[in-house]
Design a protein around this motif. Sequence first.
Motif, short mmCIF file in Angstrom:
data_model
loop_
_atom_site.label_atom_id
_atom_site.label_comp_id
_atom_site.label_asym_id
_atom_site.label_seq_id
_atom_site.Cartn_x
_atom_site.Cartn_y
_atom_site.Cartn_z
N ALA A 195 0.83 -1.21 0.00
CA ALA A 195 0.00 0.00 0.00
C ALA A 195 0.87 1.26 0.00
O ALA A 195 0.53 2.25 -0.65
N CYS A 196 1.97 1.21 0.72
CA CYS A 196 2.91 2.35 0.73
C CYS A 196 3.48 2.62 -0.67
O CYS A 196 3.60 3.78 -1.09
N ILE A 197 3.83 1.55 -1.36
CA ILE A 197 4.38 1.70 -2.72
C ILE A 197 3.33 2.33 -3.65
O ILE A 197 3.63 3.25 -4.41
N LEU A 198 2.10 1.84 -3.57
CA LEU A 198 1.03 2.34 -4.44
C LEU A 198 0.74 3.81 -4.19
O LEU A 198 0.43 4.56 -5.12
N ARG A 199 0.83 4.24 -2.93
CA ARG A 199 0.45 5.62 -2.59
C ARG A 199 1.66 6.51 -2.32
O ARG A 199 1.51 7.64 -1.86
N ASN A 200 2.88 5.97 -2.60
CA ASN A 200 4.10 6.76 -2.41
C ASN A 200 4.22 7.29 -0.98
O ASN A 200 4.47 8.48 -0.74
N ILE A 201 4.04 6.38 -0.02
CA ILE A 201 4.11 6.72 1.41
C ILE A 201 5.34 6.07 2.01
O ILE A 201 5.63 4.90 1.72
N PRO A 202 6.11 6.76 2.84
CA PRO A 202 7.32 6.17 3.45
C PRO A 202 6.99 4.95 4.31
O PRO A 202 5.98 4.92 5.01
N TYR A 203 7.89 3.95 4.26
CA TYR A 203 7.70 2.75 5.08
C TYR A 203 7.64 3.07 6.57
O TYR A 203 7.13 2.27 7.37
N ALA A 204 8.18 4.19 6.97
CA ALA A 204 8.22 4.56 8.39
C ALA A 204 6.81 4.64 8.99
O ALA A 204 6.66 4.51 10.22
N LYS A 205 5.80 4.84 8.15
CA LYS A 205 4.44 4.93 8.66
C LYS A 205 3.88 3.58 9.10
O LYS A 205 2.91 3.53 9.85
N ILE A 206 4.50 2.49 8.65
CA ILE A 206 3.93 1.17 8.87
C ILE A 206 3.84 0.83 10.36
O ILE A 206 2.78 0.41 10.86
N ASP A 207 4.93 1.01 11.09
CA ASP A 207 4.91 0.68 12.51
C ASP A 207 3.91 1.54 13.28
O ASP A 207 3.28 1.07 14.23
N GLU A 208 3.77 2.79 12.84
CA GLU A 208 2.82 3.69 13.52
C GLU A 208 1.39 3.20 13.38
O GLU A 208 0.64 3.13 14.37
N VAL A 209 0.98 2.83 12.15
CA VAL A 209 -0.41 2.41 11.96
C VAL A 209 -0.65 1.02 12.55
O VAL A 209 -1.76 0.73 13.02
#
Length: 305
Positions: A102-116
């Motif tokens: 999902a991060c790749i598709l929406r150009n979002i940094p991987y750093a957000k993963i642990d937060e969500v």
Amino acid sequence: MDQPVIQTLQLDHQFGKHKVLQQVSLNMPKGSIYGFLGPNGAGKTTTIRLLLGLLKPTQGEVLLFNESLSTHRIPMLQKIGSLIEMPSLYLHLTGRENLRNACILRNIPYAKIDEVLALVRLTKDANRKVKEYSLGMKQRLGLAIALLPDPSLLILDEPTNGLDPNGIIEMRELLKQLNRERGISIFISSHLLSEMEKVATHIGIIHHGRMMFQGTLQELQSLKVNGAYLQVDCSDQERAVQIFTRESGLVMLNGSGFKLPYQSKEHVAQLIQTLVREKIDVYQVQVNGNDLENLFLYLTEKQAS
């Protein structure tokens, strides 16, 4: 909370000759949890697809953050996270791998993963295959994907469908936390009136493609009183009915009780105190007729009158 985050202006939609929505005008205040209520087939999912630009209205307009969706679709959708019906997940991948995609598709940094993952309480299960997840865990992972872009608005279509009681409570508390601690406005559709009363600040009710009610939760609860009645089961039905003979709308039931229009909690307390004082045993007191189905009937009769 007066500034609208969602507005629809006399929204119509039809598939062929079948009219699904007619003159739907929503107004969702910023910072609210808006419960969008209606039975299956009422037009809830169609409305949500119109809000997300997945369908084009036959007539009317959608405004998000005071901007027209038709002319500002991309910047508006970047502020929104959504979960429509069941989340689309790769079952053979882990929860973390689904979030990376999902991060790749929406150009979002991987750093957000642990937060969500922490937000939806899936940190410990992040590296498990999604096919091993319970339905509630899959719903929370779908919500985590919706939260990746730091949305100002969440749009959720029946997110508690199919969940067990614990899953429903978990989802409800999570949504309230996101609204309270992060200030996220949440638009959530459901067919469960009792569930929406536990989470929503504002309510919209749709039936057969038309808006039947829109207002605060307090306004809805005041309205519900008008369609509700009190049913009392007691030891001496005839004497109880004589005592309350001046109560308007009182009806003797077949059996040991009676019913009368519900007025308030205080009125119920006074009624019970009177029966006890008259040495009439009270077996059961319950409020009926204030569910979604009866509310529809009351609203329909009110609009027809």
